[in-house]
Design an enzyme around this catalytic site. Structure first.
Site, PDB file in Angstrom:
ATOM      1  N   HIS A   1      11.588   9.148  12.933  1.00  0.00           N
ATOM      2  CA  HIS A   1      10.425   8.352  12.844  1.00  0.00           C
ATOM      3  C   HIS A   1       9.076   8.910  12.781  1.00  0.00           C
ATOM      4  O   HIS A   1       8.195   8.588  13.376  1.00  0.00           O
ATOM      5  CB  HIS A   1      10.781   7.081  13.891  1.00  0.00           C
ATOM      6  CG  HIS A   1       9.937   5.895  13.520  1.00  0.00           C
ATOM      7  ND1 HIS A   1      10.298   4.480  13.431  1.00  0.00           N
ATOM      8  CD2 HIS A   1       8.520   5.736  12.743  1.00  0.00           C
ATOM      9  CE1 HIS A   1       9.514   3.674  13.170  1.00  0.00           C
ATOM     10  NE2 HIS A   1       8.609   4.183  12.653  1.00  0.00           N
TER      11      HIS A   1
ATOM     12  N   SER B   1      10.742   3.051   6.250  1.00  0.00           N
ATOM     13  CA  SER B   1      10.121   1.880   6.954  1.00  0.00           C
ATOM     14  C   SER B   1      10.687   1.482   8.143  1.00  0.00           C
ATOM     15  O   SER B   1      10.139   1.675   8.787  1.00  0.00           O
ATOM     16  CB  SER B   1      10.223   0.992   5.509  1.00  0.00           C
ATOM     17  OG  SER B   1       9.685  -0.281   5.848  1.00  0.00           O
ATOM     18  N   ARG B   2      11.707   0.735   8.066  1.00  0.00           N
ATOM     19  CA  ARG B   2      12.517   0.243   9.256  1.00  0.00           C
ATOM     20  C   ARG B   2      13.840   0.405   8.962  1.00  0.00           C
ATOM     21  O   ARG B   2      14.453  -0.014   8.068  1.00  0.00           O
ATOM     22  CB  ARG B   2      12.317  -1.269   9.608  1.00  0.00           C
ATOM     23  CG  ARG B   2      10.571  -1.358  10.197  1.00  0.00           C
ATOM     24  CD  ARG B   2      10.515  -0.811  11.371  1.00  0.00           C
ATOM     25  NE  ARG B   2       9.071  -1.173  12.026  1.00  0.00           N
ATOM     26  CZ  ARG B   2       7.975  -0.222  11.890  1.00  0.00           C
ATOM     27  NH1 ARG B   2       8.141   0.960  10.921  1.00  0.00           N
ATOM     28  NH2 ARG B   2       6.841  -0.637  12.172  1.00  0.00           N
TER      29      ARG B   2
ATOM     30  N   LYS C   1       0.760  -1.254   0.113  1.00  0.00           N
ATOM     31  CA  LYS C   1      -0.028   0.040  -0.001  1.00  0.00           C
ATOM     32  C   LYS C   1       0.798   1.272   0.012  1.00  0.00           C
ATOM     33  O   LYS C   1       0.497   2.359  -0.758  1.00  0.00           O
ATOM     34  CB  LYS C   1      -1.046  -0.027   1.053  1.00  0.00           C
ATOM     35  CG  LYS C   1      -2.009  -1.128   1.035  1.00  0.00           C
ATOM     36  CD  LYS C   1      -2.916  -1.147   2.381  1.00  0.00           C
ATOM     37  CE  LYS C   1      -3.912  -2.086   2.126  1.00  0.00           C
ATOM     38  NZ  LYS C   1      -4.951  -2.105   3.476  1.00  0.00           N
TER      39      LYS C   1
ATOM     40  N   GLU D   1      17.542   2.998  16.778  1.00  0.00           N
ATOM     41  CA  GLU D   1      16.890   4.274  17.164  1.00  0.00           C
ATOM     42  C   GLU D   1      16.307   3.844  18.466  1.00  0.00           C
ATOM     43  O   GLU D   1      15.879   4.931  19.272  1.00  0.00           O
ATOM     44  CB  GLU D   1      15.679   4.611  16.023  1.00  0.00           C
ATOM     45  CG  GLU D   1      14.574   3.533  15.968  1.00  0.00           C
ATOM     46  CD  GLU D   1      13.638   4.002  14.892  1.00  0.00           C
ATOM     47  OE1 GLU D   1      12.321   4.025  15.295  1.00  0.00           O
ATOM     48  OE2 GLU D   1      14.110   4.105  13.648  1.00  0.00           O
TER      49      GLU D   1
ATOM     50  N   ALA E   1       7.303   9.918   9.835  1.00  0.00           N
ATOM     51  CA  ALA E   1       6.502   9.663   8.276  1.00  0.00           C
ATOM     52  C   ALA E   1       5.105   9.407   8.651  1.00  0.00           C
ATOM     53  O   ALA E   1       4.381   9.965   7.801  1.00  0.00           O
ATOM     54  CB  ALA E   1       7.262   8.741   7.498  1.00  0.00           C
TER      55      ALA E   1
END
Length: 336
Positions: free
Chosen positions: A294, A232-233, A153, A262, A296
């Site tokens: 982080h 993302s990660r 998605k 993080e 987003a």
């Protein structure tokens, strides 16, 4: 019933309290769940956690001993939770399986454009009334190639924006997304995508198979003037290897909203402390790198959806219902 929510941001607190009003009382705390803070949850049957919580076996055992029966995580990712231990302890664990993909996709593009057009450097200069253009030259993206690693998605939303820029589209995933194909995307192997893309954006989950998906070899395969974005990660990129390539003067820009170490740093104010992470300290010194903490997902729309789904997960649990958001107990063990 009163629910304890860990790691609640100031902007998030009134949204949580408003959503839960009339259903359950909720106590919001700013601290993140870890081994030191787990005892706070004693007496709470249901707790809610954020993506930077540490739910290892010791934390889960402390929670279970204090009476916690359900963990409602306010994120899609769940690599921070030891699901096997949670199941063994008889806990229910639920997540938010989806929320606005546009929040992350749009922010990934924000990072891409920021490093391409040197926005941070330009802004810092003008604050000092330095209006020179030296060193600020970017590139048109129209006609260049965007490589999208992961076309779910969020990856699809990112691809639609790339299509709007008039870019050539390359994709990599375990299965093709028909919507991306319709936009003109060509699916290729990872090596070709990295070698041919001017912009590479990561949109895959962090799993054992994707840990350091972009490793030293992958970074070397990329164009010297490529742009790399990760929203993302953090664990998808070998950060040590990335620093090595940046030290060699490679890449037009790197935009990172996540970092593999993080936890214990992001979402916290460390400005008056000595940060002992030498890799991160070196990373933020590169003029062609933008690092954000982080954020987003952090839009009113996405956070609202996350909270609404978290509330529904809690209501389902108290009513004995199951949904696709439940990670533990697993479907294979039974349940409606």
């Amino acid at each position: 019933m009163e629910i304890l929510a860990f790691g609640v941001q100031a902007d998030e607190k009134p949204l949580i309290e408003k959503a839960f009003a009339g259903h359950h009382d909720v106590r919001c705390v700013g601290v993140f769940l870890n081994e030191d803070t787990a005892p706070i949850a004693a007496g709470y049957e249901i707790i809610s956690t954020s993506v930077n919580a540490n739910l290892n076996h010791r934390v889960l055992q402390t929670l279970a001993a204090g009476g916690t029966q359900m963990i409602a995580q306010r994120s899609t990712g769940f690599n921070n939770i030891d699901l096997e231990v949670a199941e063994r302890l008889g806990m229910t664990v639920a997540r938010v399986s989806s929320y606005s993909p546009y929040s992350v996709a749009e922010f990934a593009w924000t990072l891409a454009m920021a490093v391409n057009r040197r926005i941070v450097r330009a802004s810092n200069r003008t604050r000092d009334f330095d209006f020179r253009l030296d060193g600020l030259m970017g590139r048109d993206l129209r006609g260049r190639t965007a490589g999208v690693l992961g076309t779910g998605k969020i990856g699809e939303a990112f691809t639609r924006i790339a299509h709007g820029f008039g870019m050539n589209l390359l994709g990599w995933d375990v299965a093709e997304n028909p919507a991306c194909v319709e936009l003109g995307m060509t699916y290729v192997d990872k090596d070709r995508l990295l070698a041919e893309s001017d912009l590479v954006s990561l949109h895959v989950p962090l799993l054992p198979a994707t840990q350091h998906l972009v490793d030293a070899a992958a970074l070397k395969a990329m164009k010297d003037d490529a742009i790399l974005v990760n929203s993302s990660r953090g664990g998808l990129i070998d950060t040590e290897a990335l620093v090595t390539e940046l030290r060699a003067g490679r890449f037009t820009g790197v935009g990172l909203d996540v970092y593999e170490a993080e936890a214990g740093l992001f979402f916290l104010d460390k400005s008056l402390e000595v940060v002992e992470d030498d890799t991160l300290a070196r990373l933020v010194t590169f003029p062609n790198v933008v690092v954000t903490s982080h954020q987003a997902y952090y839009t009113l729309d996405a956070v609202g959806q996350i909270i609404d789904t978290t509330l529904q997960n809690v209501l389902d649990h108290t009513a004995g219902r199951r949904s696709e958001n439940v990670l533990v107990p697993r479907i294979s063990r039974g349940g409606a």
